[in-house]
Design a protein around this motif. Sequence first.
Motif, short mmCIF file in Angstrom:
data_model
loop_
_atom_site.label_atom_id
_atom_site.label_comp_id
_atom_site.label_asym_id
_atom_site.label_seq_id
_atom_site.Cartn_x
_atom_site.Cartn_y
_atom_site.Cartn_z
N VAL A 153 -8.78 5.88 7.71
CA VAL A 153 -7.35 5.55 7.62
C VAL A 153 -6.84 5.75 6.21
O VAL A 153 -5.77 6.32 5.99
N ASP A 154 -7.60 5.28 5.21
CA ASP A 154 -7.17 5.45 3.82
C ASP A 154 -6.98 6.92 3.47
O ASP A 154 -5.98 7.31 2.85
N LEU A 155 -7.95 7.73 3.84
CA LEU A 155 -7.86 9.15 3.52
C LEU A 155 -6.67 9.79 4.23
O LEU A 155 -6.01 10.69 3.69
N THR A 156 -6.38 9.33 5.43
CA THR A 156 -5.26 9.89 6.20
C THR A 156 -3.92 9.49 5.61
O THR A 156 -3.05 10.34 5.37
N VAL A 157 -3.72 8.19 5.38
CA VAL A 157 -2.38 7.72 5.01
C VAL A 157 -2.06 7.99 3.54
O VAL A 157 -0.88 8.12 3.19
N PHE A 158 -3.05 8.05 2.68
CA PHE A 158 -2.77 8.32 1.27
C PHE A 158 -2.97 9.80 0.95
O PHE A 158 -2.00 10.53 0.72
N ALA A 159 -4.22 10.25 0.93
CA ALA A 159 -4.48 11.66 0.61
C ALA A 159 -3.87 12.59 1.67
O ALA A 159 -3.30 13.63 1.34
N GLY A 160 -3.95 12.19 2.93
CA GLY A 160 -3.43 13.04 4.00
C GLY A 160 -1.94 13.22 3.94
O GLY A 160 -1.43 14.34 4.14
N LEU A 219 -17.75 5.60 -8.23
CA LEU A 219 -16.35 6.03 -8.25
C LEU A 219 -15.66 5.51 -7.01
O LEU A 219 -16.13 5.73 -5.89
N GLN A 220 -14.56 4.79 -7.20
CA GLN A 220 -13.81 4.27 -6.06
C GLN A 220 -12.88 5.39 -5.57
O GLN A 220 -11.76 5.55 -6.02
N VAL A 221 -13.36 6.15 -4.62
CA VAL A 221 -12.70 7.38 -4.20
C VAL A 221 -11.28 7.11 -3.69
O VAL A 221 -10.35 7.85 -4.00
N GLY A 222 -11.12 6.06 -2.90
CA GLY A 222 -9.80 5.78 -2.35
C GLY A 222 -8.77 5.56 -3.43
O GLY A 222 -7.65 6.11 -3.37
N LYS A 223 -9.11 4.79 -4.43
CA LYS A 223 -8.17 4.53 -5.52
C LYS A 223 -7.88 5.79 -6.32
O LYS A 223 -6.72 6.06 -6.68
N VAL A 224 -8.92 6.58 -6.60
CA VAL A 224 -8.73 7.81 -7.35
C VAL A 224 -7.80 8.77 -6.59
O VAL A 224 -6.87 9.34 -7.17
N LEU A 225 -8.02 8.91 -5.30
CA LEU A 225 -7.15 9.78 -4.51
C LEU A 225 -5.73 9.26 -4.44
O LEU A 225 -4.77 10.04 -4.42
N LEU A 226 -5.57 7.94 -4.40
CA LEU A 226 -4.23 7.37 -4.40
C LEU A 226 -3.47 7.72 -5.67
O LEU A 226 -2.31 8.14 -5.63
N VAL A 227 -4.12 7.56 -6.82
CA VAL A 227 -3.46 7.89 -8.09
C VAL A 227 -3.13 9.37 -8.15
O VAL A 227 -2.02 9.76 -8.55
N LEU A 228 -4.07 10.21 -7.75
CA LEU A 228 -3.81 11.65 -7.76
C LEU A 228 -2.71 12.04 -6.79
O LEU A 228 -1.86 12.88 -7.09
N ALA A 229 -2.70 11.40 -5.61
CA ALA A 229 -1.65 11.69 -4.63
C ALA A 229 -0.29 11.25 -5.16
O ALA A 229 0.72 11.94 -4.97
N THR A 230 -0.27 10.09 -5.82
CA THR A 230 0.99 9.61 -6.39
C THR A 230 1.50 10.56 -7.45
O THR A 230 2.68 10.95 -7.46
N TRP A 231 0.61 10.95 -8.35
CA TRP A 231 1.03 11.89 -9.39
C TRP A 231 1.49 13.21 -8.78
O TRP A 231 2.54 13.75 -9.16
N PRO A 280 1.77 5.02 4.56
CA PRO A 280 0.86 3.89 4.33
C PRO A 280 1.47 2.55 4.76
O PRO A 280 0.75 1.65 5.20
N TYR A 281 2.79 2.44 4.63
CA TYR A 281 3.43 1.19 5.03
C TYR A 281 3.35 0.99 6.54
O TYR A 281 3.20 -0.14 7.02
N PHE A 282 3.45 2.07 7.29
CA PHE A 282 3.24 1.97 8.74
C PHE A 282 1.84 1.41 9.03
O PHE A 282 1.66 0.57 9.90
N ALA A 283 0.84 1.94 8.32
CA ALA A 283 -0.53 1.48 8.53
C ALA A 283 -0.65 -0.01 8.24
O ALA A 283 -1.31 -0.76 8.97
#
Length: 381
Positions: free
Chosen positions: A17-24, A210-222, A249-252
């Motif tokens: 779910v994290d990979l889908t709603v943030f990185a996805g 490495l906390q992959v979810g957090k790293v992908l979130l920051v990269l996705a945000t940027w 992500p808010y839907f999730a």
Amino acid sequence: MSRLLASSQAWLFGRGVDLTVFAGSALASVVLVLAASALGVVGDTPLWAWVMLVVCVDVAHVWSTLFRTYLDGEELRRRPGLYVAAPLVAYLLGVLAYLVSPGTFWRLFAYAALFHFVRQQYGWVSLYGRKARVSSAERVLDAAAIYAATLGPVIWWHANLPRAFWWFVENDFLSGLPRWVGTVALVLHGLVLVAWGGFQGVRLVRGEGLQVGKVLLVLATWGTWYGGIVLARSDFAFTVMNVLLHGVPYFALLFRYARGRLAEGGYGGLAPLVRLGLPGFLGGLLALALGEELLWDWLVWHERSSLFGESGLVLPADVLVLVVPLLALPQATHYLLDAFIWKPSRDPALLNRLGWTRRAGEGSPESMAPISGLAIPGATD
């Protein structure tokens, strides 16, 4: 390496779910922008994209707050003052701003929305850090990274007005900032992000994982903020980048909460809607979003007759003073309530409903950060 990465994970909803709603959602934004010419999109957001992005995601996610608030009788009885005061205050402030001028109303509304969008991204990264029990220094660096990723492009935007897009309406952001300020903002935002990235590398070298979810979130945000503001050359590109990472992500989050609340016997007569799963949840929100946009078009904009039909109703200015803040009320209330409804310290059942109850030895729920909107980081009052 895989064991090292796995040992440091603290997913919010679960890896998939994290990979889908943030990185996805960020990846989907990039794909849509790159495919714009093939889709026949030039400049403004076409009707199909407006329905898909603005109505089905942005407006619908605003209405999803109902499942945390006004659709839950127990929650209403627990904090009646909040749920009466929030829309009342929002409406009165809206009317007062519109009385000054329509431009004043939309400018204040745009900056409230901007603040809300930035704070939501901070909320996600803060929660990632707290679930992984990172150090205070790392939490500060994570916060600096997310604010740099969002505010750097925003400051540059203000220094490079006008652009081919606006937040809500033309000239809603203040202009006149020197261009060199925007350049400095981008340089500083790059330095902060490089420092944050270097720290992630140091963690790996030290064997801390490495906390992959957090790293992908920051990269996705940027990626979505820089791409959607600095690189974007059209309203379509800005809309795509602006909407998906905020709303999906808010839907999730709200769907996870709704399922948890349903398991406790919540929602009364509306429980069957949640029992239908994600289709029922999203279908109800889409109906509300379409109803809201129909009213906006009939009463204010008169721009999408091919979708909503011709209303033939043109309201006088003194009536719009009351109507426009009323139509904006769901969104304004959503902004205000997000300052209060995601604080576990004020709602002991919240983490249970989200499925985030800590196991023994992981710390107290009160240490969890608010996760969305205007909430104050780390508040425990």
